[in-house]
Design a protein around this motif. Sequence first.
Motif, PDB file in Angstrom:
ATOM      1  N   ASP A  13      44.442  37.001  43.724  1.00 41.47           N
ATOM      2  CA  ASP A  13      44.902  37.144  45.112  1.00 41.47           C
ATOM      3  C   ASP A  13      44.894  35.838  45.887  1.00 41.47           C
ATOM      4  N   LYS A  16      49.545  33.657  44.609  1.00 40.30           N
ATOM      5  CA  LYS A  16      50.428  33.221  43.505  1.00 40.30           C
ATOM      6  C   LYS A  16      51.864  33.689  43.745  1.00 40.30           C
ATOM      7  N   ASN A  38      47.752  45.653  37.168  1.00 34.39           N
ATOM      8  CA  ASN A  38      46.547  45.386  37.957  1.00 34.39           C
ATOM      9  C   ASN A  38      46.869  44.299  38.983  1.00 34.39           C
ATOM     10  N   GLY A  40      48.945  42.384  41.950  1.00 38.75           N
ATOM     11  CA  GLY A  40      49.745  42.745  43.122  1.00 38.75           C
ATOM     12  C   GLY A  40      50.124  41.439  43.782  1.00 38.75           C
ATOM     13  N   HIS A  41      51.365  41.049  43.653  1.00 40.44           N
ATOM     14  CA  HIS A  41      51.815  39.753  44.169  1.00 40.44           C
ATOM     15  C   HIS A  41      52.741  39.982  45.359  1.00 40.44           C
ATOM     16  N   GLY A 128      34.574  47.891  38.559  1.00 40.77           N
ATOM     17  CA  GLY A 128      35.470  47.965  39.724  1.00 40.77           C
ATOM     18  C   GLY A 128      36.891  47.655  39.296  1.00 40.77           C
ATOM     19  N   THR A 130      40.932  48.220  38.333  1.00 43.65           N
ATOM     20  CA  THR A 130      41.998  48.794  39.145  1.00 43.65           C
ATOM     21  C   THR A 130      42.353  50.211  38.661  1.00 43.65           C
ATOM     22  N   GLN A 225      46.086  37.546  38.074  1.00 42.46           N
ATOM     23  CA  GLN A 225      44.629  37.441  38.222  1.00 42.46           C
ATOM     24  C   GLN A 225      44.224  35.977  38.482  1.00 42.46           C
ATOM     25  N   THR A 240      38.770  40.695  33.911  1.00 46.67           N
ATOM     26  CA  THR A 240      39.832  41.555  33.406  1.00 46.67           C
ATOM     27  C   THR A 240      39.873  41.396  31.881  1.00 46.67           C
ATOM     28  N   VAL A 274      37.768  41.133  44.534  1.00 54.06           N
ATOM     29  CA  VAL A 274      37.814  42.601  44.609  1.00 54.06           C
ATOM     30  C   VAL A 274      37.035  43.139  43.414  1.00 54.06           C
ATOM     31  N   ARG A 304      41.854  48.173  48.259  1.00 57.56           N
ATOM     32  CA  ARG A 304      40.418  47.998  48.516  1.00 57.56           C
ATOM     33  C   ARG A 304      40.177  46.771  49.397  1.00 57.56           C
TER      34      ARG A 304
END
Length: 434
Positions: A13, A16, A38, A40-41, A128, A130, A225, A240, A274, A304
Amino acid sequence: MANVVVIGTQWGDEGKGKVVDLLSAHAKRIVRFQGGNNAGHTLVVHGERFIFHLIPSGILYPDTRCLIGNGVVVDPEVLLEEIKELVDRGIAISPEKLGLSERAHLIMPYHKAIDIAREKAKGDSKIGTTGRGIGPCYEDKVARVGIRAVDLTELDILKEKIRANLGEKNFYLTNLFGCEPLEYQSILEEYLSLSHELSPFIVDVSMELDEAMRRKENILFEGAQGTHLDVDHGTYPFVTSSNPVAATACIGAGIGPKGLGSIVGIVKAYTTRVGSGPFVSELTDDAGNYLQERGQEFGATTGRRRRCGWLDLVAVGYSVRINGINHLAITKLDVLTGLDPINLCIAYEYQGRRLESVPAKLSALYNCNPVYEEIDGWKEDISGARAFEELPKNVQTYVRRIEEFVGVPVSIISVGSGREDTIFCKNPFDDTTA
Ligand code: GDP
Ligand code: IMO
Ligand code: MG
């Protein structure tokens, strides 16, 4: 010709998506090479917000072609949904515009069920995740029982593989976790229907990239990631299941190591994370809340709340080494406006010793204290700055200190979420030897 790799230097996050969108103006092909949905861009273009989970962030330009490499784990339903959403927004996505590697592994319903059941069973010690089935899908790839995109084009093989896998997965799900078994027939029907829609997109990505490189076209590789979520180099086991580092661009897209030119490391001006795991410079006070609120730090995939803290230069320096970063892009600098002083974590202190790198031992990392260097903050709105010289002196000092500490020049500075909210100091496509 130049190939540029964009990767995250922190825990994901970092921005990118925004940087990839920006650099896509200089590339013909944009390639995702690891991770799955997993990721989210987020991009904000002409005020419109887009969030991509699987489709590369270069898709919005009319002349680019986007590719999903063999290293990505693909949930076919999510990919088709993402295509549909773009089409609904007036962006045509055809097999000319988007290609999916025949060697990419597919996320199956049992991967998601296992991911969720395991996390639930772990309780407080959960990673935790995704919950998207990423880990279980990579496990099957390595166990050599995975289902690949190419299997969608050979239905007998698809059926056989689903049947064989499901027997084993249902045993595991029901006996260990007390879950309901998944039904063979409904999975098969779903994937048969998905195969019709996805088959036209399935290509040999490696071959296509080889041809593009022979034609001396620019290629942009989009990491997902971040380095500290890397399964080898991150804060294991709170990571991950893939390698988000730059070297994976080769393995996950099918090109040789000599094909990589510039490595752009994205550094958020502070740190977020996260999910669970150690976070040395985490803030649980007003400053942390300020960053979370001003930075709108909510997960682009799961919604989240992201944990926030000061910029950890030990972590960024580590990423520079692991990835061979030769360009930095600093993002979200505008979010720091109003905080005074600002702290930079320049070392860790552990049992009276000063550490200059991230220890592998998790128990040590949990007990490291940050060693901070104080920098004067600023109050000015910097979101309109378009040249380095337009930034207030204290902002310039902050940026220069980061450069100096990690020994890599800053090429891009982001001062807002929009494509235009950017200071472009140097183009990584022009300067692959920096
Ligand atoms: P990614 O996963 O690395 O692509 O990053 P995300 O999209 O998950 O999170 C970055 C968030 O910050 C997104 O909401 C972006 O729109 C936003 N963003 C990116 N750069 C900037 C910036 O310079 N300033 C601000 N305020 N927001 C930014
Ligand atoms: P982008 O590409 C931030 C985190 C999860 C969890 C851990 C393992 O948007 O930067 P997984 O589902 O991958 O098994 O979860 O990794 N995680 C991310 N955190 N940004 C991401 O992607 C992430 N992808 C996974 O929160 O802690
Ligand atoms: Mg993200």
